[in-house]
Each structure stands twice: as C-alpha cells, then as structure tokens.
Design a protein around this motif. Structure first.
Motif, short mmCIF file in Angstrom:
data_model
loop_
_atom_site.label_atom_id
_atom_site.label_comp_id
_atom_site.label_asym_id
_atom_site.label_seq_id
_atom_site.Cartn_x
_atom_site.Cartn_y
_atom_site.Cartn_z
N THR A 78 14.99 -14.48 12.78
CA THR A 78 14.28 -13.44 12.04
C THR A 78 15.23 -12.33 11.61
O THR A 78 16.10 -11.90 12.39
CB THR A 78 13.14 -12.84 12.87
OG1 THR A 78 12.26 -13.90 13.27
CG2 THR A 78 12.34 -11.84 12.06
N LEU A 79 15.04 -11.88 10.39
CA LEU A 79 15.78 -10.77 9.80
C LEU A 79 14.83 -9.59 9.68
O LEU A 79 13.63 -9.78 9.42
CB LEU A 79 16.29 -11.17 8.41
CG LEU A 79 16.97 -10.11 7.57
CD1 LEU A 79 18.36 -9.79 8.13
CD2 LEU A 79 17.07 -10.57 6.13
N TYR A 80 15.35 -8.38 9.85
CA TYR A 80 14.53 -7.18 9.77
C TYR A 80 15.14 -6.16 8.82
O TYR A 80 16.35 -6.15 8.57
CB TYR A 80 14.40 -6.53 11.15
CG TYR A 80 13.84 -7.42 12.21
CD1 TYR A 80 14.68 -8.05 13.13
CD2 TYR A 80 12.47 -7.65 12.31
CE1 TYR A 80 14.17 -8.89 14.11
CE2 TYR A 80 11.95 -8.48 13.29
CZ TYR A 80 12.81 -9.10 14.18
OH TYR A 80 12.30 -9.92 15.15
N LEU A 81 14.28 -5.27 8.31
CA LEU A 81 14.74 -4.11 7.57
C LEU A 81 13.85 -2.94 7.97
O LEU A 81 12.67 -2.91 7.64
CB LEU A 81 14.67 -4.32 6.06
CG LEU A 81 15.25 -3.18 5.23
CD1 LEU A 81 16.77 -3.10 5.42
CD2 LEU A 81 14.92 -3.35 3.74
N GLN A 82 14.43 -2.01 8.71
CA GLN A 82 13.73 -0.78 9.09
C GLN A 82 13.96 0.23 7.99
O GLN A 82 15.11 0.57 7.69
CB GLN A 82 14.24 -0.25 10.42
CG GLN A 82 13.59 1.05 10.86
CD GLN A 82 12.12 0.91 11.18
OE1 GLN A 82 11.72 -0.05 11.84
NE2 GLN A 82 11.32 1.85 10.71
N MET A 83 12.88 0.70 7.40
CA MET A 83 12.97 1.63 6.28
C MET A 83 12.33 2.95 6.68
O MET A 83 11.13 2.99 6.96
CB MET A 83 12.27 1.05 5.05
CG MET A 83 12.78 -0.32 4.65
SD MET A 83 12.07 -0.92 3.11
CE MET A 83 10.36 -1.07 3.58
N ASN A 84 13.13 4.01 6.72
CA ASN A 84 12.65 5.35 7.06
C ASN A 84 12.82 6.28 5.87
O ASN A 84 13.55 5.99 4.93
CB ASN A 84 13.44 5.88 8.26
CG ASN A 84 13.27 5.04 9.50
OD1 ASN A 84 12.23 4.42 9.71
ND2 ASN A 84 14.29 5.00 10.34
N SER A 85 12.15 7.42 5.95
CA SER A 85 12.24 8.44 4.89
C SER A 85 12.05 7.82 3.51
O SER A 85 12.83 8.07 2.58
CB SER A 85 13.60 9.14 4.97
OG SER A 85 13.80 9.72 6.24
N LEU A 86 11.02 7.04 3.38
CA LEU A 86 10.79 6.31 2.13
C LEU A 86 10.48 7.25 0.98
O LEU A 86 9.84 8.30 1.15
CB LEU A 86 9.66 5.30 2.31
CG LEU A 86 10.08 4.03 3.07
CD1 LEU A 86 8.88 3.28 3.62
CD2 LEU A 86 10.90 3.12 2.15
N LYS A 87 10.96 6.85 -0.20
CA LYS A 87 10.79 7.62 -1.42
C LYS A 87 10.02 6.78 -2.44
O LYS A 87 10.06 5.54 -2.38
CB LYS A 87 12.15 7.99 -2.00
CG LYS A 87 13.08 8.72 -1.04
CD LYS A 87 14.45 8.91 -1.67
CE LYS A 87 15.40 9.61 -0.73
NZ LYS A 87 16.75 9.82 -1.34
N PRO A 88 9.37 7.42 -3.40
CA PRO A 88 8.68 6.64 -4.44
C PRO A 88 9.60 5.65 -5.16
O PRO A 88 9.15 4.56 -5.53
CB PRO A 88 8.17 7.73 -5.39
CG PRO A 88 7.97 8.92 -4.52
CD PRO A 88 9.10 8.86 -3.51
N GLU A 89 10.87 5.99 -5.29
CA GLU A 89 11.80 5.09 -5.97
C GLU A 89 12.16 3.86 -5.14
O GLU A 89 12.86 2.97 -5.61
CB GLU A 89 13.07 5.83 -6.40
CG GLU A 89 13.74 6.62 -5.30
CD GLU A 89 13.35 8.10 -5.33
OE1 GLU A 89 12.14 8.41 -5.52
OE2 GLU A 89 14.27 8.95 -5.16
N ASP A 90 11.69 3.82 -3.89
CA ASP A 90 11.88 2.60 -3.07
C ASP A 90 10.80 1.57 -3.36
O ASP A 90 10.85 0.45 -2.83
CB ASP A 90 11.85 2.96 -1.59
CG ASP A 90 13.01 3.83 -1.16
OD1 ASP A 90 12.78 4.77 -0.36
OD2 ASP A 90 14.15 3.55 -1.59
N THR A 91 9.82 1.93 -4.17
CA THR A 91 8.75 0.99 -4.52
C THR A 91 9.32 -0.22 -5.24
O THR A 91 10.03 -0.08 -6.24
CB THR A 91 7.71 1.69 -5.42
OG1 THR A 91 7.07 2.72 -4.67
CG2 THR A 91 6.67 0.69 -5.92
N ALA A 92 9.04 -1.40 -4.70
CA ALA A 92 9.59 -2.64 -5.25
C ALA A 92 9.05 -3.82 -4.45
O ALA A 92 8.44 -3.65 -3.40
CB ALA A 92 11.11 -2.63 -5.17
#
Length: 118
Positions: A78-92
């Motif tokens: 399994t691969l993970y991606l922890q995403m913090n402090s998300l911004k609208p431009e991270d929408t995808a």
C-alpha cells in the motif's frame, strides 16, 4: 491481474487534511518506485510526489512540499499520501503510479477525486 486502487478522496474545507491510499496487487510492489500524480479540470496530469521502492528516498513537487507526505508499507502493498493544509488549488483527481526503472514498466490506478472547497 495488476491493480492499483486509490481511496480516501472526498470533499474537505481549505486548511483540512486527507489521507489517500493506493492498494496494489498483481505485481511485486516492493520492486517498484511509486508516485502520486494529479489532474485538475482542464489541465494536464501533474507529478506530485515519489518514493523509492525501499522508501529510502522521496521527493515532492514545490507546490506540495511541506504540506504532503508520501509513504509506503511494502508488507501491506500500500502507498499513502498524507495531505495537510489543503488549498482549493489542490482540487484534482489523484492517481497512483508504479514504475520499475529497470524495465520501464508503468502501471496506473483509476484515480480518486479530491475537492477542497468551503
């Protein structure tokens, strides 16, 4: 057969966090470098982060450095991606990719949608 199945996407407010997962099967996960890519509406696919097969090294796009963390568990494939402090431009739509440099074989998942909006 080879499968990469992403999960964990969803709708989150700006400043929030999400953790994406990518479950791999049908190939020797521990022999492949793994990456996350994303594609926003109307834009091309963008590389986000990469981790080596042994998790000994990782790298990030400047746009996510300091906010996202890529990791892997070779025992769980399994691969993970922890995403913090998300911004609208991270929408995808976020995709995981497996790549073996020695054979240049590459596999892609089907993607998971991440929407950052208030």
């Amino acid at each position: 057969q080879v499968q990469l199945v992403e999960s964990g996407g969803g709708l989150v407010q700006p400043g929030g966090s999400l953790r994406l997962s990518c479950a791999a099967s049908g190939f020797t996960f521990s022999s492949y470098d793994m990456s996350w890519y994303r594609q926003a509406p109307g834009k091309g696919r963008e590389w986000v982060a990469q981790i080596s097969s042994t998790a000994g090294s990782s790298s990030y796009a400047d746009s996510v450095k300091g906010r996202f963390t890529i990791s892997r568990d070779n025992a769980k494939n399994t691969l993970y991606l922890q995403m913090n402090s998300l911004k609208p431009e991270d929408t995808a739509v976020y995709y995981c990719n497996a790549f073996r440099p020695t054979s240049r074989v590459s596999y892609w998942g089907q993607g998971t949608q991440v929407t950052v909006s208030s």
